[in-house]
Design an enzyme around this catalytic site. Structure first.
Site, PDB file in Angstrom:
ATOM      1  CB  SER A   1      -0.952  -0.046   1.196  1.00  0.00           C
ATOM      2  OG  SER A   1      -1.963   0.922   1.083  1.00  0.00           O
TER       3      SER A   1
ATOM      4  CG  ASP B   1      -7.385  -3.257  -2.044  1.00  0.00           C
ATOM      5  OD1 ASP B   1      -7.998  -2.331  -1.489  1.00  0.00           O
ATOM      6  OD2 ASP B   1      -6.159  -3.423  -1.943  1.00  0.00           O
TER       7      ASP B   1
ATOM      8  CG  HIS C   1      -5.528  -2.700   1.145  1.00  0.00           C
ATOM      9  ND1 HIS C   1      -4.974  -2.395  -0.084  1.00  0.00           N
ATOM     10  CD2 HIS C   1      -4.902  -1.895   2.048  1.00  0.00           C
ATOM     11  CE1 HIS C   1      -4.064  -1.441   0.064  1.00  0.00           C
ATOM     12  NE2 HIS C   1      -3.984  -1.128   1.355  1.00  0.00           N
TER      13      HIS C   1
END
Length: 292
Positions: free
Chosen positions: A153, A231, A268
């Site tokens: 991320s 996600d 995620h």
């Protein structure tokens, strides 16, 4: 000593060392975890290659250490893993703890230039310079000249950005659900604006999609990326934008070398990350000279 050892944990076949040190870049105490594979103690090899893992928003060095499961693959191939923190902590800056996606836990791997943040929020220089130099002294068997980089991320963005900004320093780069084009998403605009001000050219100097065409290194590895189709930051909030990085690679040294994989159903979380760590470990081991 540069570091204080807070814990030594036996895990899999190696050791996870939890460390604290005073940083000259951030002017704060910083935490970092280091996984030493079994080869650190048993191998006749003089040096152990390193994988640098950059975590995402809100994370500490413990998140990936506990939930990503790099350890068995580090033991399999024989590389160490370094888990830095994601920001300074306790810098006593007004507002640094008011938002989960800016300030504490969200250093965004830049050297801040806005006066309020510039003294402490120097995560780019800390991660790519000071931390590695100090760890090399603390653990002389680790080889920081044979190093690769990865992240998740915000950390995936940091890995890509750091790779492009340091030609030939990192042998390879991969990312899990990275923020590929922060200039074009809310997280990037908030953090770049907050730390770097309104000059968009300063933002571009950290944006992987802007940097890929400017890379001047002679070593051109494949770039490995995984992103889950479930996600929410990919399919709903448009924070990640991996397609923009692939598009920007066309006509550059990396054309055809950005392996951006959309994996059905994954989100995620660290359930997603741990599911693909094995593929990323094998990829980095090849470039670190640990496998064919």
């Amino acid at each position: 000593m540069s570091f204080t050892t807070d814990a030594t944990l036996f895990t899999f076949e190696g050791k996870l060392i939890k460390l604290t040190h005073d940083s000259t870049e951030t002017k704060t105490k910083m935490n970092v975890n280091v996984y030493l594979p079994k080869q650190y103690e048993t191998s006749s090899e003089k040096t152990i290659p390193v994988l640098l893992y950059l975590s995402g928003l809100t994370c500490t060095p413990n998140n990936a250490s506990e939930k990503a499961f790099w350890q068995p693959f580090a033991d399999q191939y024989g590389f160490a893993v370094v888990f830095p923190d994601t920001s300074p902590r306790g810098a006593a800056i007004e507002g640094e703890d008011e938002s989960w996606d800016f300030g504490s836990g969200a250093g965004f791997y830049v050297d801040a230039t806005v006066e309020k943040w510039a003294k402490n929020y120097r995560m780019y220089s800390y991660v790519h310079g000071e931390l590695q130099e100090k760890l090399q002294i603390e653990f002389p068997k680790l080889d920081f000249s044979t190093i690769s980089i990865t992240g998740h991320s915000m950390g995936g963005y940091g890995a890509l950005s750091g790779f492009f900004k340091n030609p030939n320093k990192y042998k390879s780069v991969s990312a899990f659900a990275p923020i590929c084009n922060p200039i074009e998403c809310q997280w990037g605009q908030k953090n770049f604006g907050g730390y770097l001000g309104e000059d968009k050219s300063a933002w571009a100097a950290y944006d992987p999609t802007e940097l890929i065409s400017k890379y001047e290194g002679s070593e051109i590895p494949e770039i490995l990326i995984h992103t889950g189709t479930a996600d929410p930051f990919y399919h709903r909030d448009a924070q990640l934008l991996p397609e923009n990085l692939v598009a920007a690679s066309k006509g550059t040294k990396f054309e055809g070398k950005v392996s951006s994989n959309l994996v059905e159903g994954y989100d995620h979380s660290y359930y997603f990350i741990s599911s693909f760590v094995g593929q990323h470990a094998a990829y980095h081991a090849k470039y670190l000279g640990l496998s064919k």
